[in-house]
Scaffold this active site. Structure first.
Site, PDB file in Angstrom:
ATOM      1  CD  GLU A 254      -2.132   2.180   1.535  1.00  0.00           C
ATOM      2  OE1 GLU A 254      -1.063   2.816   1.412  1.00  0.00           O
ATOM      3  OE2 GLU A 254      -3.153   2.665   2.043  1.00  0.00           O
ATOM      4  CB  CYS A 288      -1.459   6.766   1.768  1.00  0.00           C
ATOM      5  SG  CYS A 288       0.048   6.184   2.564  1.00  0.00           S
TER       6      CYS A 288
END
Length: 517
Positions: A254, A288
């Site tokens: 990720e 993120c």
């Protein structure tokens, strides 16, 4: 500043003592708000990593032999303990990362939600599935889920508790052990969570903690793992992916994002402003999935910009161990310098700062103002690279088609947000954006907090996903157990193959007609 009363010398000694480390080296953990030293964190070496894997494997052999119901009992007790002591986790996270207390508390809730989901879903996800075999009636085939073994889990500093405990939860429930490497800047809160797992009844040694920089112990972490779960930068993800491939093990990566938000002309600006402020400046922009690019039509740009800037200027920024600040500090002086570098580069090349744009040394060494820019052009670092701070830019668009094209003009594809009064139309726009998470009339929480659905990234934003059934199944191997009740697959030596071919074709045609095969 004075540390929270829960962060005692006894607690710090216990947490640092959980790290598998014999090198004698240490990393100084500092309180982000003041820069004062809190404790020395032991640093592991490759031999320590190998020791950790050996211990985790021994414990995993015991843990995997427990019935699923017994493993779930541990997680139920862990859930109850975290509900009782979540604010201690928040204290430790604030000390280590400088995030606002609201965000630290919400991060503990992520682990609670993931744990609760998999407690309920695991029996269905891991259940054996029996199918008809190659020959109807006389054969069966059963899918059996086997734990991978020991998972190497590497978590970042921005959401350390969630990316450690939430990602470990499905792996543990599925029967795996874990060797966990948190970032040096955020190990204490993670260790506290692991300690709660042990208090809940997890076998000794099942989750091992190692600490150190990637160049020092990264190769050993990948080498010893049966699967790797990594959250962090795209650059590091490429290295880990290559190493995992060399060892023929699976991985989930990720990675970064440069996430767009599109405001359609029929959007409710009051809702858009509040949602965009949250999606942009939560966790001081160190997320993120947070919004770094805002696209507004020429028709509504002036009104949106005025109201958005006013809302950003109202954000309360402070160093406090209470719930009064809206936003806290960046994680380190180095991160503040990176963010400031992006802003300074943009201004030098012609960008306009509408608000913010400066550090706040009066609040602490790593504070930076909530910042909004416009007139950002492609030659600026801020236009393409992930800034990872409390900074966003507003861009005009002439048509929805142009907005979608600009939103997709990035190597990343993690998250996107679309706001509009006509929800179906807004959803249709969202589906055209190349991102793994699409939020309609929300910035990021609506998708990420939906634990029943998978969450992952497109393009350079990652490989694989977390959450949902896939978030647990990735930590398992599937074993196909086929049983033949009567021997019908072996042909005798005197088989007439001309007749056998004809018979086989007729049989396959018949099974297709009946829907059997």
């Amino acid at each position: 500043m004075s540390l929270p009363s829960s962060v005692t010398s006894e607690l710090l000694a216990k947490l640092t003592g959980m790290v598998v480390a014999t090198s004698g080296r240490a990393h100084a953990v500092t309180e982000v708000y003041s820069g004062d030293k809190v404790v020395d964190l032991p640093q592991s070496d490759p031999a320590d990593v190998r020791t950790a894997y050996a211990a985790a494997r021994a414990a995993q052999a015991v843990w995997a032999g427990w019935p699923l119901k017994r493993r779930l009992g541990v997680m139920k007790r862990f859930h109850a303990l975290l509900l009782e002591r979540g604010l201690v986790v928040a204290d430790l996270m604030q000390v280590e990362t400088g995030k606002a207390r609201r965000m630290a508390f919400e991060e503990t809730c992520d682990v609670l939600m993931v744990t609760s989901h998999y407690i309920k879903a695991a029996p269905r996800i891991l259940k054996e599935r029996k199918h008809g075999g190659v020959v109807p009636l006389v054969s069966t085939s059963t899918e059996v889920r086997i734990p991978k073994g020991v998972v190497g889990l590497i978590s970042p500093w921005n959401f350390p508790f969630a990316t450690s405990l939430s990602d470990a939860m499905p792996a543990l429930i599925a029967g795996n052990g874990v060797v966990l490497k948190p970032d040096n800047k955020s190990t204490l809160n993670v260790a506290y969570g692991v300690d709660l797992l042990y208090e809940a009844g997890m076998p000794a040694g099942l989750v091992q903690i190692v600490c150190g920089e990637g160049p020092d112990i990264g190769a050993a972490l990948i080498e010893g793992a049966d699967y790797v779960m990594f959250t962090g930068s795209t650059a590091t993800g490429r290295v880990i992916g290559a190493q995992a491939g060399q060892h023929l093990i699976g991985c989930t990566l990720e990675l970064g994002g440069k996430n767009p938000l599109i405001v359609l002309d029929d959007a409710n600006l009051e809702e858009v402003i509040a949602g965009t402020v949250t999606a942009t400046f939560l966790n001081t922009g160190q997320a993120c999935m947070h919004i770094e690019r805002i696209y507004v039509s020429e028709r509504r740009r002036e009104e949106f910009t005025k109201r958005f800037v006013e809302a950003v200027q109202a954000i309360r920024v402070a160093a406090a161990y209470d719930f009064s600040p809206d936003m806290g500090s960046l994680v380190s002086v180095a991160q503040r310098e990176r963010v400031q570098g992006h802003v300074d580069d943009a201004v030098a090349k012609g960008a306009t700062v509408l608000t913010g744009g400066k550090p706040r040394p009066d609040l602490g060494p790593a504070f930076f103002e909530p910042t909004v820019l416009t007139d950002v052009t492609p030659d600026m670092a801020l236009a393409k690279a992930e800034t990872f701070g409390p900074v966003t830019a507003i861009y005009p668009y002439a048509s929805v088609e142009a907005a979608v094209a600009m939103a997709n003009d990035t190597e990343y594809g993690l998250n996107a947000s679309v706001w509009g009064g006509d929800r179906k139309a807004a959803e249709a726009v969202g589906r055209r954006i190349e991102a793994g998470n699409i939020n309609v009339n929300d910035g990021l929480a609506a998708s990420y907090a939906s634990k029943k659905s998978t969450s992952g990234g497109f393009k350079a934003s990652g490989v694989g996903s977390r959450h949902g059934d896939a978030g647990m199944l990735k930590y398992t191997d599937v074993q196909n157990v086929a049983v033949l009740k009567k021997q019908v697959l072996t042909n005798p030596p005197d088989t007439d193959w001309t007749k056998q071919v004809d018979k086989t074709i007729k049989g396959l045609r018949f099974m297709r007609k009946l829907g059997i095969r």
